[in-house]
Scaffold this motif. Sequence first.
Motif, PDB file in Angstrom:
ATOM      1  N   GLY A 104     -10.926 -18.214  -7.906  1.00  0.00           N
ATOM      2  CA  GLY A 104     -11.267 -18.664  -9.248  1.00  0.00           C
ATOM      3  C   GLY A 104     -11.885 -17.612 -10.139  1.00  0.00           C
ATOM      4  N   SER A 105     -12.087 -16.390  -9.655  1.00  0.00           N
ATOM      5  CA  SER A 105     -12.664 -15.308 -10.453  1.00  0.00           C
ATOM      6  C   SER A 105     -11.600 -14.267 -10.752  1.00  0.00           C
ATOM      7  CB  SER A 105     -13.837 -14.648  -9.715  1.00  0.00           C
ATOM      8  OG  SER A 105     -14.875 -15.568  -9.504  1.00  0.00           O
ATOM      9  N   THR A 106     -11.641 -13.750 -11.967  1.00  0.00           N
ATOM     10  CA  THR A 106     -10.693 -12.714 -12.382  1.00  0.00           C
ATOM     11  C   THR A 106     -11.470 -11.456 -12.749  1.00  0.00           C
ATOM     12  OG1 THR A 106      -9.138 -14.355 -13.223  1.00  0.00           O
ATOM     13  CG2 THR A 106      -8.862 -12.094 -13.999  1.00  0.00           C
ATOM     14  N   SER A 107     -11.007 -10.332 -12.237  1.00  0.00           N
ATOM     15  CA  SER A 107     -11.693  -9.065 -12.459  1.00  0.00           C
ATOM     16  C   SER A 107     -10.676  -7.977 -12.737  1.00  0.00           C
ATOM     17  CB  SER A 107     -12.525  -8.678 -11.235  1.00  0.00           C
ATOM     18  OG  SER A 107     -12.991  -7.356 -11.315  1.00  0.00           O
ATOM     19  N   GLN A 108     -11.118  -6.975 -13.444  1.00  0.00           N
ATOM     20  CA  GLN A 108     -10.286  -5.790 -13.576  1.00  0.00           C
ATOM     21  C   GLN A 108     -10.217  -5.084 -12.230  1.00  0.00           C
ATOM     22  OE1 GLN A 108     -11.697  -3.303 -16.755  1.00  0.00           O
ATOM     23  NE2 GLN A 108     -11.264  -4.816 -18.333  1.00  0.00           N
ATOM     24  N   VAL A 109      -9.096  -4.438 -11.967  1.00  0.00           N
ATOM     25  CA  VAL A 109      -8.888  -3.798 -10.680  1.00  0.00           C
ATOM     26  C   VAL A 109      -8.070  -2.523 -10.877  1.00  0.00           C
ATOM     27  CG1 VAL A 109      -6.747  -5.035 -10.138  1.00  0.00           C
ATOM     28  CG2 VAL A 109      -8.183  -4.195  -8.275  1.00  0.00           C
ATOM     29  N   VAL A 110      -8.343  -1.541 -10.042  1.00  0.00           N
ATOM     30  CA  VAL A 110      -7.473  -0.368  -9.965  1.00  0.00           C
ATOM     31  C   VAL A 110      -6.763  -0.431  -8.627  1.00  0.00           C
ATOM     32  CG1 VAL A 110      -8.704   1.144 -11.552  1.00  0.00           C
ATOM     33  CG2 VAL A 110      -9.454   1.015  -9.189  1.00  0.00           C
ATOM     34  N   VAL A 111      -5.447  -0.290  -8.676  1.00  0.00           N
ATOM     35  CA  VAL A 111      -4.608  -0.373  -7.480  1.00  0.00           C
ATOM     36  C   VAL A 111      -4.156   1.031  -7.132  1.00  0.00           C
ATOM     37  CG1 VAL A 111      -2.583  -1.408  -6.423  1.00  0.00           C
ATOM     38  CG2 VAL A 111      -3.827  -2.654  -8.205  1.00  0.00           C
ATOM     39  N   THR A 112      -4.559   1.512  -5.978  1.00  0.00           N
ATOM     40  CA  THR A 112      -4.221   2.864  -5.549  1.00  0.00           C
ATOM     41  C   THR A 112      -3.091   2.801  -4.532  1.00  0.00           C
ATOM     42  OG1 THR A 112      -6.493   3.633  -5.908  1.00  0.00           O
ATOM     43  CG2 THR A 112      -5.095   4.981  -4.496  1.00  0.00           C
ATOM     44  N   GLY A 193     -12.884  -3.294  -9.716  1.00  0.00           N
ATOM     45  CA  GLY A 193     -12.842  -3.191  -8.266  1.00  0.00           C
ATOM     46  C   GLY A 193     -11.666  -2.332  -7.841  1.00  0.00           C
ATOM     47  N   LEU A 194     -11.564  -2.085  -6.536  1.00  0.00           N
ATOM     48  CA  LEU A 194     -10.534  -1.209  -5.993  1.00  0.00           C
ATOM     49  C   LEU A 194      -9.789  -1.918  -4.868  1.00  0.00           C
ATOM     50  CD1 LEU A 194      -9.146   1.581  -5.388  1.00  0.00           C
ATOM     51  CD2 LEU A 194     -11.149   2.088  -3.942  1.00  0.00           C
ATOM     52  N   VAL A 195      -8.456  -1.788  -4.895  1.00  0.00           N
ATOM     53  CA  VAL A 195      -7.623  -2.232  -3.778  1.00  0.00           C
ATOM     54  C   VAL A 195      -6.597  -1.151  -3.488  1.00  0.00           C
ATOM     55  CG1 VAL A 195      -7.908  -4.682  -4.320  1.00  0.00           C
ATOM     56  CG2 VAL A 195      -5.933  -3.441  -5.235  1.00  0.00           C
ATOM     57  N   TRP A 196      -6.102  -1.157  -2.250  1.00  0.00           N
ATOM     58  CA  TRP A 196      -5.039  -0.234  -1.854  1.00  0.00           C
ATOM     59  C   TRP A 196      -3.783  -1.054  -1.537  1.00  0.00           C
ATOM     60  CZ3 TRP A 196     -10.023   0.311   0.104  1.00  0.00           C
ATOM     61  CH2 TRP A 196     -10.678   1.506  -0.175  1.00  0.00           C
ATOM     62  N   MET A 197      -2.638  -0.530  -1.964  1.00  0.00           N
ATOM     63  CA  MET A 197      -1.345  -1.132  -1.644  1.00  0.00           C
ATOM     64  C   MET A 197      -0.393  -0.038  -1.196  1.00  0.00           C
ATOM     65  SD  MET A 197      -1.029  -3.826  -4.852  1.00  0.00           S
ATOM     66  CE  MET A 197       0.664  -4.261  -4.430  1.00  0.00           C
ATOM     67  N   SER A 198       0.634  -0.443  -0.467  1.00  0.00           N
ATOM     68  CA  SER A 198       1.625   0.538  -0.028  1.00  0.00           C
ATOM     69  C   SER A 198       2.388   1.072  -1.236  1.00  0.00           C
ATOM     70  CB  SER A 198       2.592  -0.098   0.971  1.00  0.00           C
ATOM     71  OG  SER A 198       3.388  -1.085   0.320  1.00  0.00           O
ATOM     72  N   GLU A 199       2.905   2.271  -1.091  1.00  0.00           N
ATOM     73  CA  GLU A 199       3.655   2.879  -2.210  1.00  0.00           C
ATOM     74  C   GLU A 199       4.848   2.020  -2.603  1.00  0.00           C
ATOM     75  OE1 GLU A 199       5.685   7.172  -3.397  1.00  0.00           O
ATOM     76  OE2 GLU A 199       4.781   6.875  -1.425  1.00  0.00           O
ATOM     77  N   GLN A 200       5.460   1.380  -1.636  1.00  0.00           N
ATOM     78  CA  GLN A 200       6.604   0.512  -1.933  1.00  0.00           C
ATOM     79  C   GLN A 200       6.191  -0.650  -2.828  1.00  0.00           C
ATOM     80  OE1 GLN A 200       8.509  -0.993   1.590  1.00  0.00           O
ATOM     81  NE2 GLN A 200       9.863  -2.389   0.460  1.00  0.00           N
ATOM     82  N   ASP A 201       5.014  -1.251  -2.552  1.00  0.00           N
ATOM     83  CA  ASP A 201       4.557  -2.377  -3.360  1.00  0.00           C
ATOM     84  C   ASP A 201       4.126  -1.943  -4.755  1.00  0.00           C
ATOM     85  OD1 ASP A 201       5.049  -4.247  -1.384  1.00  0.00           O
ATOM     86  OD2 ASP A 201       3.036  -4.074  -0.513  1.00  0.00           O
ATOM     87  N   THR A 202       3.632  -0.719  -4.888  1.00  0.00           N
ATOM     88  CA  THR A 202       3.181  -0.273  -6.208  1.00  0.00           C
ATOM     89  C   THR A 202       4.349   0.065  -7.132  1.00  0.00           C
ATOM     90  OG1 THR A 202       2.960   2.009  -5.403  1.00  0.00           O
ATOM     91  CG2 THR A 202       0.989   0.607  -5.334  1.00  0.00           C
TER      92      THR A 202
END
Length: 593
Positions: A104-112, A193-202
């Motif tokens: 239920g919370s929304t935040s800005q995020v950087v996806v690396t 906040g920060l999250v990591w994703m695979s290069e394929q997903d990005t």
Amino acid sequence: MGRILLVFRLVRSDVRHHPGQAAILLLSLTVATCMLALGASLGAATETLYRHTRAVTAGPDVVAVSPDNSPATTATQVSLTSDPAVTAHSGPYLQYYSELTANGSTSQVVVTAADAKPGPVDRPLVTSGSWVRSGGVVVERGFATALRVRVGDHVTVAGRSLPVVGTAVSAAGTVYPFAQLTGPGGGPSDYSGLVWMSEQDTRELASRDLPVASLLYLKLRDPDATQAFIDSHRGPSVHANFQSWQFMIVQDATIIEASQPILVIGSWLLSFLAIAGVATLAAGRAARQTRRVGLLKAVGATPGLIAAVLLTEYVTLALIADALGLLAARLTQPAIVNPTASLLTVSAGPSGGTIALTTVVALAVAVLTTLGPTLRAVRTETVAALADTAHRPAHRARLTRLSAMLPVPVLLGLRLIARRPGRAFSQACGIAATVITITALLIIFVQRQVSYGIGSSHLGSLKDAQSRQMIVVVAAALVTLAAVNTLTTTWTTALEARHTMAVARTLGATPGQITAGLSAAQLLPTVPGALVGVPLGIAFCWPFSNAGTVSPPAWWLFGAALTAVLTTAVLTALPARIAARRSVAQTLSAETT
């Protein structure tokens, strides 16, 4: 050796016969030294945690953040990695600016975008679950804690729902919520906040035309020469902003920057209350030990031996309290210095300087507050000490005529205050210190709260929450010590005035009047102390105020002062009542035997 053993046995016997008083002394000094140790050690605590996290995760010395992935960025990155000062690098990695929703919370995020196997520089430590894989997301641990998400939960990133496959900690960025390093297009950063994703997903993120940055992690030959390296690469042709590991320490410490003054000032106030409480306890015990001193002198004890017996007990208890306070500070420090959970927890413990400071303070409190009563007891003549008779007070006709118009409880209370004005002053100052802290707590609680969430979502400010928690802890400790001091002072005053109160009973005073008189001796200085504490609390918060500071209702503040007075009345009632019920015949016969 025989003298040391004798002193030890006498001290042990005294503690065994008065365990409650020893417990009060331990409590007062333990709380004060714990707060002092925490306040003194917070300055370097964040650095200790960051250095540990950096060592475990192979953190970079410099992070080069480029505002895009253009050819100019590529040229800058090639120039950086070819510099002889660089011994290793990882990346470049693309970082996308988006939004994340969870619970239920929304935040800005950087996806690396992350490699399946991290490179030589920046190897995030997985704290739960596993590292990135296609179709899943790894959430930085501080961000996951704020969102209350765990492995197996789903989060929505840029409109796409993904399962959380792990949480991790990294030293390549600053703690939550400062994950952006720089904002989109190289502009100012915002809470994120920060999250990591695979290069394929990005790649799907790239197709949505989201703002993007490029990260390059650099390891230098000389980690302390980061500023010289950054200065050598400044210029119009350099398409990057630089973040050094030293800057990250400074930025990380801003989360707890308000906690240190709260703990330091709180430790001063607690130290004052500890001094007042120990001084009252020492004075009361010295008065009751007068006959014991006479007996020691009668069997041949020297003044030095008697002083050693009286002082050793307090010094020993002070050292034990100091050790307990330092232990408590060591155990609680990680939770205080790492409220975001973005760093790896390590308990380095208070430094040598902090240990020396708290030990000196504890010993000073014990020695300085007991030295006067000890010297007075040692200087007392043997015959006078064995007799231990009450001193005949001086009579002043004018004061006697004025006092005759007062109610009996007020008259008795003023008489007790006049006999111990310093004790009344300490009571007033202790209540003032408590009301100052409660006033500051109320002011902090009514301020507008910063939110890290977007729109109606609320992700509370960790910095504000940390400040609130610290001042609540300090206020609770102050209230506890003030209550203990009030009970101790009332009981000590009742014991010292037992002969006077017994004489008042023989002249017609009722037990209720005696009880009210003992309570009045504490309430009369409590009222001005509580009233003065309100404006002093406002003045205490004034240096930290700004144009947007909100003031609590006046009735809240004066209600806190009234509560302090009423609480004092309740706390003094029980020991005063017990003392007032003591047999008059028993008290007066004890004086003459």
